[in-house]
Design an enzyme around this catalytic site. Sequence first.
Site, PDB file in Angstrom:
ATOM      1  N   ARG A   1      33.807   0.868  13.854  1.00 27.17           N
ATOM      2  CA  ARG A   1      33.432   0.093  12.668  1.00 27.17           C
ATOM      3  C   ARG A   1      34.111   0.616  11.415  1.00 27.17           C
ATOM      4  O   ARG A   1      34.271  -0.129  10.443  1.00 27.17           O
ATOM      5  CB  ARG A   1      31.919   0.115  12.485  1.00 27.17           C
ATOM      6  CG  ARG A   1      31.295   1.485  12.405  1.00 27.17           C
ATOM      7  CD  ARG A   1      29.799   1.396  12.260  1.00 27.17           C
ATOM      8  NE  ARG A   1      29.165   2.698  12.479  1.00 27.17           N
ATOM      9  CZ  ARG A   1      27.870   2.919  12.338  1.00 27.17           C
ATOM     10  NH1 ARG A   1      27.074   1.930  12.005  1.00 27.17           N
ATOM     11  NH2 ARG A   1      27.371   4.111  12.553  1.00 27.17           N
TER      12      ARG A   1
ATOM     13  N   LYS B   1      34.706   8.648  18.210  1.00 27.57           N
ATOM     14  CA  LYS B   1      34.294  10.050  18.393  1.00 27.57           C
ATOM     15  C   LYS B   1      33.383  10.138  19.615  1.00 27.57           C
ATOM     16  O   LYS B   1      33.076   9.131  20.260  1.00 27.57           O
ATOM     17  CB  LYS B   1      33.573  10.555  17.144  1.00 27.57           C
ATOM     18  CG  LYS B   1      32.226   9.865  16.883  1.00 27.57           C
ATOM     19  CD  LYS B   1      31.546  10.463  15.652  1.00 27.57           C
ATOM     20  CE  LYS B   1      30.162   9.875  15.461  1.00 27.57           C
ATOM     21  NZ  LYS B   1      29.471  10.413  14.298  1.00 27.57           N
TER      22      LYS B   1
ATOM     23  N   THR C   1      27.093  16.062  21.141  1.00 20.47           N
ATOM     24  CA  THR C   1      27.813  15.155  20.227  1.00 20.47           C
ATOM     25  C   THR C   1      27.051  15.131  18.905  1.00 20.47           C
ATOM     26  O   THR C   1      25.962  15.709  18.772  1.00 20.47           O
ATOM     27  CB  THR C   1      27.870  13.714  20.780  1.00 20.47           C
ATOM     28  OG1 THR C   1      26.532  13.194  20.824  1.00 20.47           O
ATOM     29  CG2 THR C   1      28.511  13.639  22.150  1.00 20.47           C
TER      30      THR C   1
ATOM     31  N   TYR D   1      14.644   4.232  20.720  1.00 17.30           N
ATOM     32  CA  TYR D   1      15.851   4.555  21.492  1.00 17.30           C
ATOM     33  C   TYR D   1      15.634   4.315  22.979  1.00 17.30           C
ATOM     34  O   TYR D   1      16.423   3.623  23.634  1.00 17.30           O
ATOM     35  CB  TYR D   1      16.252   6.010  21.250  1.00 17.30           C
ATOM     36  CG  TYR D   1      17.511   6.419  21.983  1.00 17.30           C
ATOM     37  CD1 TYR D   1      18.767   6.138  21.461  1.00 17.30           C
ATOM     38  CD2 TYR D   1      17.451   7.095  23.216  1.00 17.30           C
ATOM     39  CE1 TYR D   1      19.929   6.495  22.128  1.00 17.30           C
ATOM     40  CE2 TYR D   1      18.608   7.458  23.894  1.00 17.30           C
ATOM     41  CZ  TYR D   1      19.843   7.168  23.343  1.00 17.30           C
ATOM     42  OH  TYR D   1      20.993   7.519  24.019  1.00 17.30           O
TER      43      TYR D   1
HETATM   44  P1  NAP Z   1      28.017   9.754  18.724  1.00 20.58           P
HETATM   45  O1  NAP Z   1      28.948  10.899  18.760  1.00 20.58           O
HETATM   46  O2  NAP Z   1      27.009   9.648  17.624  1.00 20.58           O
HETATM   47  O3  NAP Z   1      28.891   8.419  18.792  1.00 20.58           O
HETATM   48  C1  NAP Z   1      28.314   7.153  18.645  1.00 20.58           C
HETATM   49  C2  NAP Z   1      29.433   6.170  18.422  1.00 20.58           C
HETATM   50  O4  NAP Z   1      28.836   4.862  18.270  1.00 20.58           O
HETATM   51  C3  NAP Z   1      30.225   6.446  17.135  1.00 20.58           C
HETATM   52  O5  NAP Z   1      31.570   6.138  17.353  1.00 20.58           O
HETATM   53  C4  NAP Z   1      29.600   5.472  16.155  1.00 20.58           C
HETATM   54  O6  NAP Z   1      30.456   5.104  15.097  1.00 20.58           O
HETATM   55  C5  NAP Z   1      29.380   4.303  17.097  1.00 20.58           C
HETATM   56  N1  NAP Z   1      28.522   3.279  16.509  1.00 20.58           N
HETATM   57  C6  NAP Z   1      27.259   3.379  16.073  1.00 20.58           C
HETATM   58  N2  NAP Z   1      26.848   2.209  15.554  1.00 20.58           N
HETATM   59  C7  NAP Z   1      27.894   1.344  15.675  1.00 20.58           C
HETATM   60  C8  NAP Z   1      28.109  -0.003  15.335  1.00 20.58           C
HETATM   61  N3  NAP Z   1      27.174  -0.749  14.719  1.00 20.58           N
HETATM   62  N4  NAP Z   1      29.309  -0.568  15.627  1.00 20.58           N
HETATM   63  C9  NAP Z   1      30.274   0.156  16.231  1.00 20.58           C
HETATM   64  N5  NAP Z   1      30.151   1.443  16.548  1.00 20.58           N
HETATM   65  C10 NAP Z   1      28.968   2.033  16.281  1.00 20.58           C
HETATM   66  O7  NAP Z   1      27.138   9.675  20.052  1.00 20.58           O
HETATM   67  P2  NAP Z   1      27.481   9.863  21.606  1.00 20.58           P
HETATM   68  O8  NAP Z   1      26.604  10.921  22.106  1.00 20.58           O
HETATM   69  O9  NAP Z   1      28.950   9.950  21.826  1.00 20.58           O
HETATM   70  O10 NAP Z   1      26.927   8.480  22.164  1.00 20.58           O
HETATM   71  C11 NAP Z   1      27.703   7.530  22.866  1.00 20.58           C
HETATM   72  C12 NAP Z   1      26.781   6.709  23.744  1.00 20.58           C
HETATM   73  O11 NAP Z   1      26.207   7.554  24.754  1.00 20.58           O
HETATM   74  C13 NAP Z   1      25.593   6.102  22.988  1.00 20.58           C
HETATM   75  O12 NAP Z   1      25.341   4.795  23.468  1.00 20.58           O
HETATM   76  C14 NAP Z   1      24.440   7.026  23.350  1.00 20.58           C
HETATM   77  O13 NAP Z   1      23.202   6.380  23.240  1.00 20.58           O
HETATM   78  C15 NAP Z   1      24.804   7.386  24.773  1.00 20.58           C
HETATM   79  N6  NAP Z   1      24.172   8.623  25.258  1.00 20.58           N
HETATM   80  C16 NAP Z   1      24.422   9.812  24.674  1.00 20.58           C
HETATM   81  C17 NAP Z   1      23.807  10.954  25.193  1.00 20.58           C
HETATM   82  C18 NAP Z   1      24.074  12.314  24.612  1.00 20.58           C
HETATM   83  O14 NAP Z   1      23.431  13.287  25.078  1.00 20.58           O
HETATM   84  N7  NAP Z   1      24.958  12.468  23.643  1.00 20.58           N
HETATM   85  C19 NAP Z   1      22.931  10.865  26.277  1.00 20.58           C
HETATM   86  C20 NAP Z   1      22.680   9.625  26.845  1.00 20.58           C
HETATM   87  C21 NAP Z   1      23.324   8.513  26.323  1.00 20.58           C
HETATM   88  P3  NAP Z   1      30.409   5.863  13.640  1.00 20.58           P
HETATM   89  O15 NAP Z   1      31.236   7.113  13.799  1.00 20.58           O
HETATM   90  O16 NAP Z   1      31.016   4.858  12.723  1.00 20.58           O
HETATM   91  O17 NAP Z   1      28.972   6.161  13.348  1.00 20.58           O
END
Ligand code: NAP
Length: 245
Positions: free
Chosen positions: A40, A18, A203, A168
């Site tokens: 996972r 996702k 997200t 974080y």
């Molecule tokens: P998200 O929608 O919450 O997605 C996070 C993803 O990581 C999900 O697929 C989740 O799987 C997976 N995940 C978490 N723990 C895991 C584990 N132990 N093993 C495998 N998969 C795992 O968040 P997102 O915003 O797309 O974030 C993606 C990346 O971008 C992250 O590294 C985040 O820190 C970074 N980021 C996001 C933003 C933002 O504004 N959204 C800004 C800067 C950086 P599940 O569905 O199973 O939980």
Amino acid sequence: MTNKSNGDRVALVTGANKGIGLEIARQLGKQKITILIGARDERHGHEAANRLRDEGIDAHFVRLDVTDQMTIEAAAAQVEREFGKLDILVNNAGIFIEDTPPSQLDMGGLRRTYDTNFFGAFAVLKVMLPLLKKSEAGRVVNMSSGLGSLAQTGDPDYEFAEVNALAYNSSKTALNALTVQFANELRGTPIKINSADPGYVATDMNSHAGYRTVEQGAMVAVRLATLPADGPTGGFFDENGALPW
Ligand code: NAP
């Protein structure tokens, strides 16, 4: 998963079921790159791979919990068996679980954040590195954050200065160090490794409060995952260019 012994590129995206990870997988897949959806949760991983396949992308689910060494090694064995190499690794899986100032943070939350955001990325990269070395042009993207920049979070006028999230933010600072240290080790090889900041993206991680779309957020990671041979390594970028550490 079908066996591919030709020269097609293969990309593994962690946390690709996702959010930004799924969109990175989609954009890479549209470039005719074979996609391995690291997830996972089996059901969510299969659903994501099926969605991309419906869009004409060669996508496959690979079970991968970045905090579970056995699933990482099993995933690597699967990639080795099916493809014999890995061209692109996007360390995208991440969590943001704290809601307290640093003085109220409990050790468990700090450790859990590091387990995924830093140790997880390290563990996956370490195990996948021999497969990346078999690629003609291995590319690694570590999904960092502007919140991992000490230069930015140390500035009271920074747009997100109020997000004073020690676990974080520092886990992403550590991830940036991982980028630099591995880039130093791999200099002189074809492998390039860089950190990406997607910006504030709507997200589940922020209950969709972000003001950028996943399409916008994925772009910088996709660019870094497909850098030409003369592209940078050991850097930290958003879509506008280099960011301060
Ligand atoms: P998200 O929608 O919450 O997605 C996070 C993803 O990581 C999900 O697929 C989740 O799987 C997976 N995940 C978490 N723990 C895991 C584990 N132990 N093993 C495998 N998969 C795992 O968040 P997102 O915003 O797309 O974030 C993606 C990346 O971008 C992250 O590294 C985040 O820190 C970074 N980021 C996001 C933003 C933002 O504004 N959204 C800004 C800067 C950086 P599940 O569905 O199973 O939980």
